[in-house]
Design a protein around this motif. Structure first.
Motif, PDB file in Angstrom:
ATOM      1  N   ASP A 191       0.831  -1.214   0.000  1.00 21.81           N
ATOM      2  CA  ASP A 191       0.000   0.000   0.000  1.00 21.81           C
ATOM      3  C   ASP A 191       0.860   1.257   0.000  1.00 21.81           C
ATOM      4  N   GLU A 192       1.979   1.226   0.722  1.00 21.31           N
ATOM      5  CA  GLU A 192       2.865   2.396   0.769  1.00 21.31           C
ATOM      6  C   GLU A 192       3.580   2.600  -0.559  1.00 21.31           C
ATOM      7  N   VAL A 193       3.902   1.502  -1.242  1.00 19.03           N
ATOM      8  CA  VAL A 193       4.490   1.621  -2.586  1.00 19.03           C
ATOM      9  C   VAL A 193       3.503   2.289  -3.529  1.00 19.03           C
ATOM     10  N   LEU A 194       2.240   1.903  -3.425  1.00 22.51           N
ATOM     11  CA  LEU A 194       1.203   2.497  -4.278  1.00 22.51           C
ATOM     12  C   LEU A 194       0.993   3.963  -3.935  1.00 22.51           C
ATOM     13  N   LEU A 195       1.004   4.297  -2.649  1.00 23.51           N
ATOM     14  CA  LEU A 195       0.866   5.695  -2.229  1.00 23.51           C
ATOM     15  C   LEU A 195       2.003   6.530  -2.811  1.00 23.51           C
ATOM     16  N   LYS A 196       3.206   6.010  -2.736  1.00 25.63           N
ATOM     17  CA  LYS A 196       4.362   6.728  -3.272  1.00 25.63           C
ATOM     18  C   LYS A 196       4.217   6.937  -4.779  1.00 25.63           C
TER      19      LYS A 196
END
Length: 641
Positions: A578-583
């Motif tokens: 999810d954090e990769v997608l947010l970035k």
């Protein structure tokens, strides 16, 4: 041939002959130190020729590599009386076709950086003419060769090197016997030059270049190479076989050539990358870490699976003898890497921080995230940025430059037309009709007007607000410095000045940070990251006596160009899917830098793809070494200022 190398190049510890290297090379800490020594050799040669009442014949190069050499020669002329009255120069190359007045011409470059500032006679300056009619070009090239010969040949030839291995514009396939001629530029060469010409489509397809044989007839050759981008081709040139596919390898047959390198350009040479394969080493903790990670990659094993035999069979028997057993070394290295991993980049409150990369206290830290351009923050550490905010730290993002030159004219025109249609010129702070007229009639190499630069800067500013809001940062914690060194309207920037440093000092004093994150990626194509980092170093050096700064840690990140080697990492921040997608989504708010990237360097991937691939690769290496498996990892190195 009489070998007259400058002995200052072979100071203790700077050069050692190894069985891997086929060209004499010296390695300096940085290009500033190296350039001064090269300039001094040239100055000594000029003066020795003057003492003998002889002409000094110099072959000169263009590009970013020799700029500091020329700056030092100018200083020697102005401050120490070095005269160029006996100097005749021949430049290596020129784009074709190209007028002398064009600010991308090498004629313009040489006068801007050297000739306009010294006492050389104009008739003694020789630069290939990019305006010669095509039907006259063969004879022109023959005459250029003859002029060098009649002058007595080149006493000294200064070279740079391209990523294709070209010297001058002798691209792959150039023959060892080639003379001055017209040549078609390699695609990689055009990609590397594309940012200077605002896109690859504007880069000339051909150039006039001095030939390989002309260069090899020089009495003395010095080749300069700076930066990580040159590391691979430097290794192949110095350690590989002679091949027309890498024309620079022909220099192996010249008996008075020296490659002058900074540490980044030399980083792939065996004596730096794996010195234990060259000679006995002093095994520092840093070198041990480097060697063990290398051994894991070579044997394709995790750290805890390495055996005594693996160490003995790969040039590390002395390390094994010193440490006693592979088992103990492996455990220590495993623990060292494990302790770099944290999901709390600002420190985890109320915990034992003795084996953590960051302090537990204060629990709520003031954090400055310096971003050279208005997207480096999310490209380089978007996941960590988000974690710091979510974990309650007082995060401030500071954009050091406007980034206006990275906005294409088409993108600016689109925004100007929308603004003009929507609000009309009478209520606007920018005369958009004038901006539209300027962009529609902009001439080749014309510098943007102040209003166009303002518009392009605003485009990037608003993209930054959108990205940081998405990450979760409040608008009042966003700062735009617009450092003066950048605001030239051109690719070429001004040197870092006192005003730049003062502006950076002011924001540091205002926020009083416990943590500073800064771009340590010095491989960006035009050096803006390096200048911005130097501004931070200079500011923190001046402020060092301040009480608040005694409790401030400086962390360096890398961006779109390169990642830290695993053994260099002091803090590894894992990211969830999810954090990769947010970035990724945060990076995509920078729409002006998507699809038609002006300064993407040698990598054709978009910035979000590069960042994601790099972070996932770092996580994979940690996994391969036997540590936990993560989706992605952002990496940082602590710097003691």
């Amino acid at each position: 041939m009489n070998v007259t190398r400058n002995l200052s190049y072979v100071a203790p510890g700077k050069y050692e002959t190894t069985r891997f290297e086929k060209i004499h090379s010296v390695i300096f800490k940085n290009s500033v130190e190296a350039s001064k020594i090269v300039a001094q050799e040239i100055a000594t040669l000029i003066q020795s020729k003057q003492a003998e009442n002889q002409k000094c014949i110099l072959g000169l190069a263009t590009g970013s590599s020799p700029i500091r050499v020329y700056a030092e020669l100018v200083r020697l002329h102005k401050e120490e009386g070095l005269s160029f009255s006996n100097v005749i120069t021949f430049n290596l190359d020129e784009y074709y076709p190209m007028t002398k007045e064009n600010n991308q011409s090498y004629h313009y470059f040489m006068h801007e950086h050297l000739f306009n500032h010294i006492d050389i006679k104009p008739e003694n300056i020789n630069i290939p003419d990019g305006t010669v009619a095509i039907e006259d070009l063969n004879q022109y090239c023959v005459d250029y060769e003859l002029k060098i010969k009649n002058a007595g040949g080149l006493d000294f030839q200064l070279l740079g090197i391209g990523r294709t291995g070209h010297v001058g514009f002798n691209e792959p396939g150039s023959h060892v016997n080639s003379g001055t001629r017209l040549i078609t530029l390699d695609h990689i060469t055009k990609v590397d030059a594309s940012s200077d010409f605002n896109g690859i489509s504007n880069v000339p397809k051909r150039a006039i270049t001095m030939g390989v044989s002309t260069i090899l007839r020089s009495k003395r050759i010095v080749l300069l190479a700076w930066g990580q981008n040159k590391a691979d081709i430097i290794k192949r040139t110095i350690q590989g076989d002679i091949s027309a596919e890498i024309p620079a390898t022909f220099l192996q047959n010249h008996d008075n050539t020296t490659f002058v390198l900074d540490q980044s350009a030399a980083s792939e040479l065996t004596r730096l990358k794996t010195p234990w394969l060259v000679e006995e080493c002093v095994w520092t903790e840093e070198l041990k870490s480097k060697a063990i990670v290398w051994l894991c990659k070579k044997t394709k094993q995790s750290i805890l699976k390495l055996t005594d035999r693996d160490y003995n069979n790969n040039g590390m028997s002395d390390l094994l003898a010193q440490e006693g057993s592979a088992y103990d070394m492996n455990i220590n290295m495993f623990n060292k890497l494990q302790h770099t991993i944290t999901g709390w980049p600002g420190g985890k409150p109320n915990t034992d921080d003795s084996n953590r990369p960051e302090r537990a206290e204060p629990a709520r830290k003031n954090v400055i995230l310096f971003s050279p351009h208005p997207d480096d923050d999310v490209i380089s550490m978007g996941g960590t940025f988000s974690k710091l905010i979510k974990q309650g730290h007082n995060v401030h993002v500071v954009y050091q430059t406007s980034g206006n030159i990275a906005v294409t004219d088409d993108e600016a025109l689109k925004f100007a037309e929308v603004c003009n249609d929507f609000i009309g010129e009478e209520t606007s702070k920018i005369d958009f009709k004038e901006v539209i007229h300027f962009l529609n009639n902009k001439k080749e190499n014309q510098i943007d007007s102040v209003e166009v630069r303002k518009l392009k800067g605003l485009i990037r500013r608003r993209e930054s607000y959108a990205a940081t809001r998405y990450i979760g940062l409040k608008d009042e914690n966003i700062h735009f410095l617009d450092l003066p060194f950048y605001e030239t309207g051109q690719i070429k920037k001004n040197p870092l000045g006192p005003d730049d440093i003062t502006i950076v000092m002011d924001i540091i004093e205002k926020i009083k940070p416990h943590q500073v994150f800064a771009a340590g990626d010095l491989a960006d194509p035009h050096g803006t990251h390096e200048v911005c980092l130097n501004a931070i170093f200079a500011a923190m050096s001046v402020l060092k006596g301040k009480l608040f700064l005694s409790d401030c840690w400086l962390w360096l990140y890398r961006g779109a160009w390169h990642e830290w080697d695993i053994d260099e990492i002091d803090m590894a921040v894992p990211l969830s899917p999810d954090e990769v997608l947010l970035k990724r989504h945060a990076i995509l708010f920078h729409q002006s830098q998507k699809d038609r990237v002006m300064f993407q360097g040698s990598d054709s991937r978009e910035f979000w793809v590069r960042a994601e691939d790099r972070n996932k690769n770092t996580a994979k290496i940690y996994d391969d070494l036997g540590l936990a498996e993560y989706e992605a990892i952002e990496a940082f190195k602590r710097f003691d200022y």
